[in-house]
Scaffold this motif. Structure first.
Motif, PDB file in Angstrom:
ATOM      1  N   PRO A  16       0.836  -1.220   0.000  1.00 56.22           N
ATOM      2  CA  PRO A  16       0.000   0.000   0.000  1.00 56.22           C
ATOM      3  C   PRO A  16       0.861   1.257   0.000  1.00 56.22           C
ATOM      4  O   PRO A  16       0.896   1.990   0.979  1.00 56.22           O
ATOM      5  N   SER A  42       0.651   4.122  -1.374  1.00 55.85           N
ATOM      6  CA  SER A  42       0.003   5.416  -1.155  1.00 55.85           C
ATOM      7  C   SER A  42      -0.396   5.605   0.319  1.00 55.85           C
ATOM      8  O   SER A  42      -0.759   6.709   0.719  1.00 55.85           O
ATOM      9  N   TYR A  43      -0.307   4.523   1.102  1.00 52.85           N
ATOM     10  CA  TYR A  43      -0.632   4.618   2.534  1.00 52.85           C
ATOM     11  C   TYR A  43       0.629   4.896   3.372  1.00 52.85           C
ATOM     12  O   TYR A  43       0.554   5.046   4.586  1.00 52.85           O
ATOM     13  N   ARG A  94       2.546   7.448   3.807  1.00 55.80           N
ATOM     14  CA  ARG A  94       2.610   8.665   4.637  1.00 55.80           C
ATOM     15  C   ARG A  94       1.761   8.528   5.893  1.00 55.80           C
ATOM     16  O   ARG A  94       2.071   9.071   6.949  1.00 55.80           O
ATOM     17  N   TRP A  95       0.688   7.728   5.814  1.00 54.22           N
ATOM     18  CA  TRP A  95      -0.135   7.521   7.006  1.00 54.22           C
ATOM     19  C   TRP A  95       0.567   6.585   7.979  1.00 54.22           C
ATOM     20  O   TRP A  95       0.486   6.764   9.199  1.00 54.22           O
ATOM     21  N   ARG A 137       3.070   8.576   9.753  1.00 57.11           N
ATOM     22  CA  ARG A 137       2.408   9.389  10.780  1.00 57.11           C
ATOM     23  C   ARG A 137       2.104   8.567  12.034  1.00 57.11           C
ATOM     24  O   ARG A 137       2.245   9.045  13.159  1.00 57.11           O
ATOM     25  N   ASP A 138       1.688   7.306  11.811  1.00 56.99           N
ATOM     26  CA  ASP A 138       1.393   6.421  12.947  1.00 56.99           C
ATOM     27  C   ASP A 138       2.671   6.025  13.697  1.00 56.99           C
ATOM     28  O   ASP A 138       2.663   5.858  14.909  1.00 56.99           O
ATOM     29  N   HIS A 182      -8.936  -3.564  13.772  1.00 54.94           N
ATOM     30  CA  HIS A 182      -8.577  -2.682  12.654  1.00 54.94           C
ATOM     31  C   HIS A 182      -8.300  -3.489  11.396  1.00 54.94           C
ATOM     32  O   HIS A 182      -8.371  -2.963  10.294  1.00 54.94           O
ATOM     33  N   PHE A 206     -10.823  -3.157   8.453  1.00 58.62           N
ATOM     34  CA  PHE A 206     -10.787  -2.143   7.389  1.00 58.62           C
ATOM     35  C   PHE A 206      -9.458  -2.159   6.650  1.00 58.62           C
ATOM     36  O   PHE A 206      -9.405  -1.878   5.473  1.00 58.62           O
ATOM     37  N   LEU A 207      -8.394  -2.536   7.386  1.00 64.30           N
ATOM     38  CA  LEU A 207      -7.081  -2.551   6.720  1.00 64.30           C
ATOM     39  C   LEU A 207      -7.050  -3.552   5.580  1.00 64.30           C
ATOM     40  O   LEU A 207      -6.577  -3.263   4.491  1.00 64.30           O
ATOM     41  N   VAL A 239      -4.971  -4.924  -0.359  1.00 65.29           N
ATOM     42  CA  VAL A 239      -3.664  -4.807   0.290  1.00 65.29           C
ATOM     43  C   VAL A 239      -3.213  -6.202   0.722  1.00 65.29           C
ATOM     44  O   VAL A 239      -4.011  -6.967   1.245  1.00 65.29           O
ATOM     45  N   TYR A 264       1.819  -5.046   3.927  1.00 60.42           N
ATOM     46  CA  TYR A 264       1.444  -3.890   4.742  1.00 60.42           C
ATOM     47  C   TYR A 264       2.384  -3.772   5.945  1.00 60.42           C
ATOM     48  O   TYR A 264       2.889  -2.691   6.260  1.00 60.42           O
TER      49      TYR A 264
END
Lengths: 248, 217
Positions: free
Chosen positions: A7, A9-10, A12-13, A16-17, A91, A94-95, A100, A105
């Motif tokens: 993933p 494009s994920y 940057r998130w 952040r985490d 989680h 949704f992950l 993905v 991941y």
């Protein structure tokens, strides 16, 4: 065969985490080394401190003592709870209801978390060098990389294996470290020697890290063992998240 | 939908768009489109822990609308939704219907399933007990003998006499009949002065199938 989907494009998130955990060594370091520095600066000037003397010596000693602890703390929290909390708090629903690949991941998260942790760790000698007296940066980066790989893999494996991974992680660390130190002193025999050998080489990882931070060459055999064990733990953790049910 | 409660609505949809593979340049537009579609604009800066169950459900629905998917799974989608949004949900699902898209709705609400689904799989104790094809059920509805509940305001005796096996309680008659028999009895009775206030199935065909599949529970 299902294509492997990272993933990207994920990313940057994930960064952040991971950032708050990556900043743990820096926070700890600022507290433990920064406070004495502030205290000294109330009595003297920065120029005097930088010129040498007892206060600088005390700060360098504090730096030497606190740096390994800061690195260890950061490495311990780096991957702990990552997979287990995703399961416990559901989680994963949704992950991974997205296109993905599960293990991809986590590999991506591990990579970005390690990168941030190493960058944050590099700030410790850089900041100390800038304010007090120059200290080597590269050995700290190497030590941080090794710590992230070893303790990150161990934390990830515990999380992939168990829901209560924090307790397991601490137990393995304490038991492994203690038994291996006793074993190294030749005071262990029988069953406990086997246990010390089977547990992740916590003592060897600490020895390599300390050697690098102190500017010495690490024992090659110790380094190989730590790297091989880390790789083994990482691959096992990835196989677990790939093949075991996500909700359990 | 189980999401970290510290996330904000806006950010959540951006994250889910990223995971769903929506290109970064298109993600803000996709987010704004679904926020408008499920009308949660006023909550876009709020943390998820402050959202009501209904708004969280709408956020879940928004997630499903972020990209064109061939398979969509809804888990108890109308749980926590108010009546207005329950209807809106049905409208949205109806607009999402496409021959090349499979939508799976997990629900205990048989009425909702009957309104939305082509096929219903009844699962009991973790096993599939029956697959009900509602398209076939609806096509054969005329010949089906069902239980009916009829509320009568006047002339109840005349209607009661024309429905064999019926049970009369106050102003309500409950009987089993196919559509043709029921309509005949109603037609004759009404022409003789019976005043009918309501006719409704005592239970839907899906409810019947459900009860028989799970052994009358």
């Amino acid at each position: 065969m299902t294509p492997i989907r990272f993933p990207l494009s994920y990313l940057r998130w994930q960064a952040r985490d991971a950032l708050p955990k990556a900043l743990v060594p820096l926070g700890f370091f600022l507290l433990m080394v920064g406070l004495p520095l502030v205290a000294f600066l109330q009595r003297t000037t920065l120029a005097v401190l930088r010129a040498g003397g007892d206060q600088q010596r005390i700060l360098v000693q504090t730096y030497d003592q606190m740096l390994p602890v800061a690195l260890l703390l950061g490495a311990v929290v780096l991957m702990s709870g990552v997979s287990s909390l995703d399961r416990e708090r559901q989680h994963v629903r949704f992950l991974f209801s997205q296109p993905v690949t599960t293990w991809a991941y986590y590999v991506q998260y591990f990579a970005v978390a390690t990168l941030l942790y190493v960058a944050a760790s590099a700030l410790l000698p850089a900041l100390f060098g800038l304010i007090v007296t120059p200290v080597p940066v590269v050995p700290v980066i190497r030590a941080a990389l090794l710590s992230a790989f070893f303790f990150g893999s161990l934390g990830f494996l515990c999380g992939a294996l168990l829901n209560r991974d924090g307790i397991a992680f601490i137990l393995v660390m304490i038991l492994g470290g203690t038994l291996q130190q006793i074993d190294a002193a030749g005071q262990l025999s029988g069953f406990w020697t086997v246990v010390a050998d089977v547990l992740p080489p916590v003592a060897d990882a600490s020895a390599v890290r300390s050697a690098w931070i102190d500017g010495r060459a690490a024992d090659t055999e110790d380094l190989r063992l730590v790297l091989a064990y880390s790789l083994g733990m990482l691959v096992t953790a990835l196989l677990l998240v790939r093949h075991r049910p996500l909700v359990r | 939908m189980t999401l970290p409660v510290t996330w904000r609505t806006d950010q959540t949809l951006m994250r889910l768009a990223a995971l769903a593979g929506v290109p970064r340049a298109e993600a803000p537009a996709a987010r704004d489109r679904v926020i408008d579609a499920v009308e949660i604009g006023e909550h876009r800066d709020k943390r998820l822990k402050t959202l009501s169950k209904g708004n969280l459900q709408r956020l879940g629905l928004a997630q499903a609308l972020l990209t064109e998917r061939r398979v969509v799974v809804f888990d108890e989608p109308t749980h926590g939704l108010d009546p207005v949004w329950t209807t809106r949900f049905r409208d949205i699902v109806t607009t999402m219907r496409r021959p090349d898209r499979a939508m799976l709705i997990a629900s205990h609400n048989l009425d909702e399933l009957e309104r939305l689904c082509d096929r219903v799989v009844i699962i009991d104790k973790g096993r599939i007990q029956r697959v009900v094809d509602l398209r076939n059920v609806q096509a054969g509805e005329g010949a089906l003998v069902r239980r009916w509940r009829i509320k009568v305001l006047a002339g109840i005796d005349a209607l009661f006499a024309r429905l064999p096996g019926a049970v009369c309680t106050g102003d309500t008659i409950e009987c089993s009949a196919d559509l043709a028999t029921l309509n005949r009895a109603l037609s004759v009775s009404i022409s003789e002065g019976t005043l009918v206030a309501a006719v409704q199935p005592a239970e839907s065909s899906l409810e019947q199938a459900f009860h028989s599949a799970v052994g009358g529970r």
